[in-house]
Motif scaffolding. Structure first.
Motif, PDB file in Angstrom:
ATOM      1  N   ILE A  19       0.851  -1.187   0.000  1.00  0.00           N
ATOM      2  CA  ILE A  19       0.000   0.000   0.000  1.00  0.00           C
ATOM      3  C   ILE A  19       0.890   1.242   0.000  1.00  0.00           C
ATOM      4  O   ILE A  19       1.745   1.396   0.879  1.00  0.00           O
ATOM      5  CB  ILE A  19      -0.922   0.040   1.235  1.00  0.00           C
ATOM      6  N   LYS A  20       0.685   2.083  -0.978  1.00  0.00           N
ATOM      7  CA  LYS A  20       1.384   3.375  -1.011  1.00  0.00           C
ATOM      8  C   LYS A  20       0.505   4.387  -0.289  1.00  0.00           C
ATOM      9  O   LYS A  20      -0.625   4.638  -0.700  1.00  0.00           O
ATOM     10  CB  LYS A  20       1.637   3.805  -2.463  1.00  0.00           C
ATOM     11  N   LYS A  21       1.023   4.927   0.794  1.00  0.00           N
ATOM     12  CA  LYS A  21       0.238   5.875   1.594  1.00  0.00           C
ATOM     13  C   LYS A  21      -0.044   7.143   0.788  1.00  0.00           C
ATOM     14  O   LYS A  21       0.788   7.589   0.006  1.00  0.00           O
ATOM     15  CB  LYS A  21       0.985   6.240   2.876  1.00  0.00           C
ATOM     16  N   LEU A  22      -1.224   7.688   1.003  1.00  0.00           N
ATOM     17  CA  LEU A  22      -1.647   8.918   0.347  1.00  0.00           C
ATOM     18  C   LEU A  22      -1.318  10.083   1.277  1.00  0.00           C
ATOM     19  O   LEU A  22      -1.729  10.087   2.439  1.00  0.00           O
ATOM     20  CB  LEU A  22      -3.157   8.842   0.087  1.00  0.00           C
ATOM     21  N   ARG A  23      -0.560  11.039   0.773  1.00  0.00           N
ATOM     22  CA  ARG A  23      -0.181  12.179   1.607  1.00  0.00           C
ATOM     23  C   ARG A  23      -1.258  13.265   1.545  1.00  0.00           C
ATOM     24  O   ARG A  23      -1.618  13.712   0.476  1.00  0.00           O
ATOM     25  CB  ARG A  23       1.164  12.729   1.124  1.00  0.00           C
ATOM     26  N   GLN A  24      -1.794  13.613   2.707  1.00  0.00           N
ATOM     27  CA  GLN A  24      -2.753  14.720   2.808  1.00  0.00           C
ATOM     28  C   GLN A  24      -2.241  15.670   3.874  1.00  0.00           C
ATOM     29  O   GLN A  24      -2.375  15.394   5.069  1.00  0.00           O
ATOM     30  CB  GLN A  24      -4.147  14.207   3.176  1.00  0.00           C
ATOM     31  N   GLY A  25      -1.595  16.751   3.441  1.00  0.00           N
ATOM     32  CA  GLY A  25      -0.972  17.664   4.395  1.00  0.00           C
ATOM     33  C   GLY A  25       0.142  16.941   5.133  1.00  0.00           C
ATOM     34  O   GLY A  25       1.031  16.371   4.505  1.00  0.00           O
ATOM     35  N   ASN A  27      -0.454  14.359   7.034  1.00  0.00           N
ATOM     36  CA  ASN A  27      -0.920  12.998   7.290  1.00  0.00           C
ATOM     37  C   ASN A  27      -0.626  12.063   6.131  1.00  0.00           C
ATOM     38  O   ASN A  27      -0.668  12.454   4.971  1.00  0.00           O
ATOM     39  CB  ASN A  27      -2.429  12.982   7.559  1.00  0.00           C
ATOM     40  N   LEU A  28      -0.353  10.807   6.484  1.00  0.00           N
ATOM     41  CA  LEU A  28      -0.215   9.748   5.483  1.00  0.00           C
ATOM     42  C   LEU A  28      -1.415   8.824   5.649  1.00  0.00           C
ATOM     43  O   LEU A  28      -1.620   8.250   6.716  1.00  0.00           O
ATOM     44  CB  LEU A  28       1.094   8.976   5.698  1.00  0.00           C
ATOM     45  N   ILE A  29      -2.210   8.704   4.602  1.00  0.00           N
ATOM     46  CA  ILE A  29      -3.478   7.967   4.675  1.00  0.00           C
ATOM     47  C   ILE A  29      -3.297   6.556   4.102  1.00  0.00           C
ATOM     48  O   ILE A  29      -2.798   6.400   2.996  1.00  0.00           O
ATOM     49  CB  ILE A  29      -4.573   8.703   3.868  1.00  0.00           C
ATOM     50  N   LEU A  30      -3.736   5.562   4.864  1.00  0.00           N
ATOM     51  CA  LEU A  30      -3.716   4.170   4.391  1.00  0.00           C
ATOM     52  C   LEU A  30      -5.063   3.763   3.797  1.00  0.00           C
ATOM     53  O   LEU A  30      -5.132   2.953   2.896  1.00  0.00           O
ATOM     54  CB  LEU A  30      -3.369   3.225   5.545  1.00  0.00           C
ATOM     55  N   GLY A  31      -6.138   4.282   4.370  1.00  0.00           N
ATOM     56  CA  GLY A  31      -7.464   3.975   3.839  1.00  0.00           C
ATOM     57  C   GLY A  31      -8.062   2.682   4.359  1.00  0.00           C
ATOM     58  O   GLY A  31      -8.866   2.060   3.692  1.00  0.00           O
ATOM     59  N   PHE A  32      -7.666   2.286   5.584  1.00  0.00           N
ATOM     60  CA  PHE A  32      -8.357   1.152   6.211  1.00  0.00           C
ATOM     61  C   PHE A  32      -8.274   1.251   7.725  1.00  0.00           C
ATOM     62  O   PHE A  32      -7.452   1.978   8.263  1.00  0.00           O
ATOM     63  CB  PHE A  32      -7.824  -0.195   5.705  1.00  0.00           C
ATOM     64  N   SER A  33      -9.170   0.541   8.378  1.00  0.00           N
ATOM     65  CA  SER A  33      -9.195   0.487   9.840  1.00  0.00           C
ATOM     66  C   SER A  33      -8.939  -0.944  10.282  1.00  0.00           C
ATOM     67  O   SER A  33      -9.232  -1.889   9.550  1.00  0.00           O
ATOM     68  CB  SER A  33     -10.558   0.930  10.377  1.00  0.00           C
ATOM     69  N   ILE A  34      -8.417  -1.080  11.502  1.00  0.00           N
ATOM     70  CA  ILE A  34      -8.136  -2.411  12.034  1.00  0.00           C
ATOM     71  C   ILE A  34      -8.921  -2.657  13.314  1.00  0.00           C
ATOM     72  O   ILE A  34      -9.349  -1.724  13.991  1.00  0.00           O
ATOM     73  CB  ILE A  34      -6.630  -2.607  12.323  1.00  0.00           C
ATOM     74  N   GLY A  35      -9.083  -3.922  13.616  1.00  0.00           N
ATOM     75  CA  GLY A  35      -9.663  -4.353  14.877  1.00  0.00           C
ATOM     76  C   GLY A  35      -8.829  -5.502  15.405  1.00  0.00           C
ATOM     77  O   GLY A  35      -8.044  -6.094  14.668  1.00  0.00           O
ATOM     78  N   GLY A  36      -9.013  -5.819  16.672  1.00  0.00           N
ATOM     79  CA  GLY A  36      -8.297  -6.944  17.260  1.00  0.00           C
ATOM     80  C   GLY A  36      -7.052  -6.494  17.997  1.00  0.00           C
ATOM     81  O   GLY A  36      -6.816  -5.305  18.197  1.00  0.00           O
ATOM     82  N   GLY A  37      -6.253  -7.473  18.401  1.00  0.00           N
ATOM     83  CA  GLY A  37      -5.063  -7.238  19.202  1.00  0.00           C
ATOM     84  C   GLY A  37      -5.133  -8.049  20.475  1.00  0.00           C
ATOM     85  O   GLY A  37      -6.218  -8.441  20.920  1.00  0.00           O
ATOM     86  N   LEU A  98       1.555   0.534  11.753  1.00  0.00           N
ATOM     87  CA  LEU A  98       0.994   0.833  10.434  1.00  0.00           C
ATOM     88  C   LEU A  98       1.139   2.305  10.054  1.00  0.00           C
ATOM     89  O   LEU A  98       1.189   2.632   8.878  1.00  0.00           O
ATOM     90  CB  LEU A  98      -0.496   0.458  10.393  1.00  0.00           C
ATOM     91  N   THR A  99       1.181   3.188  11.042  1.00  0.00           N
ATOM     92  CA  THR A  99       1.108   4.623  10.742  1.00  0.00           C
ATOM     93  C   THR A  99       2.435   5.350  10.947  1.00  0.00           C
ATOM     94  O   THR A  99       2.444   6.563  11.159  1.00  0.00           O
ATOM     95  CB  THR A  99       0.010   5.287  11.605  1.00  0.00           C
ATOM     96  N   LYS A 100       3.543   4.628  10.875  1.00  0.00           N
ATOM     97  CA  LYS A 100       4.849   5.285  11.021  1.00  0.00           C
ATOM     98  C   LYS A 100       5.000   6.404   9.990  1.00  0.00           C
ATOM     99  O   LYS A 100       4.769   6.191   8.809  1.00  0.00           O
ATOM    100  CB  LYS A 100       5.973   4.264  10.844  1.00  0.00           C
ATOM    101  N   LYS A 101       5.383   7.587  10.459  1.00  0.00           N
ATOM    102  CA  LYS A 101       5.455   8.773   9.599  1.00  0.00           C
ATOM    103  C   LYS A 101       6.537   8.671   8.523  1.00  0.00           C
ATOM    104  O   LYS A 101       6.431   9.267   7.474  1.00  0.00           O
ATOM    105  CB  LYS A 101       5.730  10.018  10.452  1.00  0.00           C
ATOM    106  N   ASN A 102       7.600   7.914   8.803  1.00  0.00           N
ATOM    107  CA  ASN A 102       8.719   7.873   7.862  1.00  0.00           C
ATOM    108  C   ASN A 102       8.585   6.763   6.815  1.00  0.00           C
ATOM    109  O   ASN A 102       9.510   6.486   6.078  1.00  0.00           O
ATOM    110  CB  ASN A 102      10.050   7.718   8.619  1.00  0.00           C
ATOM    111  N   GLU A 103       7.436   6.111   6.771  1.00  0.00           N
ATOM    112  CA  GLU A 103       7.222   5.036   5.797  1.00  0.00           C
ATOM    113  C   GLU A 103       6.111   5.423   4.825  1.00  0.00           C
ATOM    114  O   GLU A 103       4.951   5.543   5.223  1.00  0.00           O
ATOM    115  CB  GLU A 103       6.852   3.725   6.512  1.00  0.00           C
ATOM    116  N   ASP A 104       6.473   5.611   3.560  1.00  0.00           N
ATOM    117  CA  ASP A 104       5.480   5.943   2.536  1.00  0.00           C
ATOM    118  C   ASP A 104       4.786   4.708   1.989  1.00  0.00           C
ATOM    119  O   ASP A 104       3.716   4.802   1.394  1.00  0.00           O
ATOM    120  CB  ASP A 104       6.143   6.687   1.362  1.00  0.00           C
ATOM    121  N   VAL A 105       5.430   3.559   2.162  1.00  0.00           N
ATOM    122  CA  VAL A 105       4.877   2.304   1.640  1.00  0.00           C
ATOM    123  C   VAL A 105       4.768   1.317   2.783  1.00  0.00           C
ATOM    124  O   VAL A 105       5.675   1.192   3.608  1.00  0.00           O
ATOM    125  CB  VAL A 105       5.786   1.729   0.525  1.00  0.00           C
TER     126      VAL A 105
END
Length: 129
Positions: A19-25, A27-37, A98-105
């Motif tokens: 997944i290539k994150k979408l940059r919005q300002g 923020n880096l957007i992945l476009g999905f939510s997770i559950g569990g843990g 999943l949301t590390k700022k320094n990872e675009d992919v």
């Protein structure tokens, strides 16, 4: 190397998804939510067959977002993110991974119920005439 667990049906297929994150300002957007843990109640997870399964699952996909474009699907179980094991993480640890700022992919390894199983479930009883 086998991941077979006695008593578990062998219907999961392993998929590699990038997944290539979408940059919005800022923020880096992945476009999905997770559950569990491991800190969540697995009985509340609608995607796991085994109600003791504390894995991380995809619970929502944003239409037209990066995850949908990459063919991530609701119900996919996330096994790895960029090589890191996700099977024994808390919900918050998984979200941060999943949301590390320094990872675009983000490269995911997911398991998905097999197509045959999904088709069988989606037809669930509509065949009677």
């Amino acid at each position: 190397m086998s991941n077979f667990i006695p008593g578990q049906p062998l219907v999961a297929v392993v998929q590699r998804i990038e997944i290539k994150k979408l940059r919005q300002g800022d923020n880096l957007i992945l476009g999905f939510s997770i559950g569990g843990g491991i800190d969540q109640d697995p009985g509340q997870n609608p995607f796991s067959d085994d109600k003791a399964d504390k894995g991380i699952y995809v619970t929502r996909i944003t239409p037209g977002g990066p995850a949908e474009t990459a063919d991530l699907r609701m119900g996919d179980k996330i096994m790895q993110v960029n090589g890191y094991d996700m099977t024994m993480m808390t919900h918050d640890q998984a979200r941060k991974r999943l949301t590390k700022k320094n990872e675009d992919v983000v490269r995911l390894l997911v398991t998905r119920k097999s197509l045959e199983e999904a088709v069988k479930n989606s037809m669930g009883g509509h065949q009677r005439q």
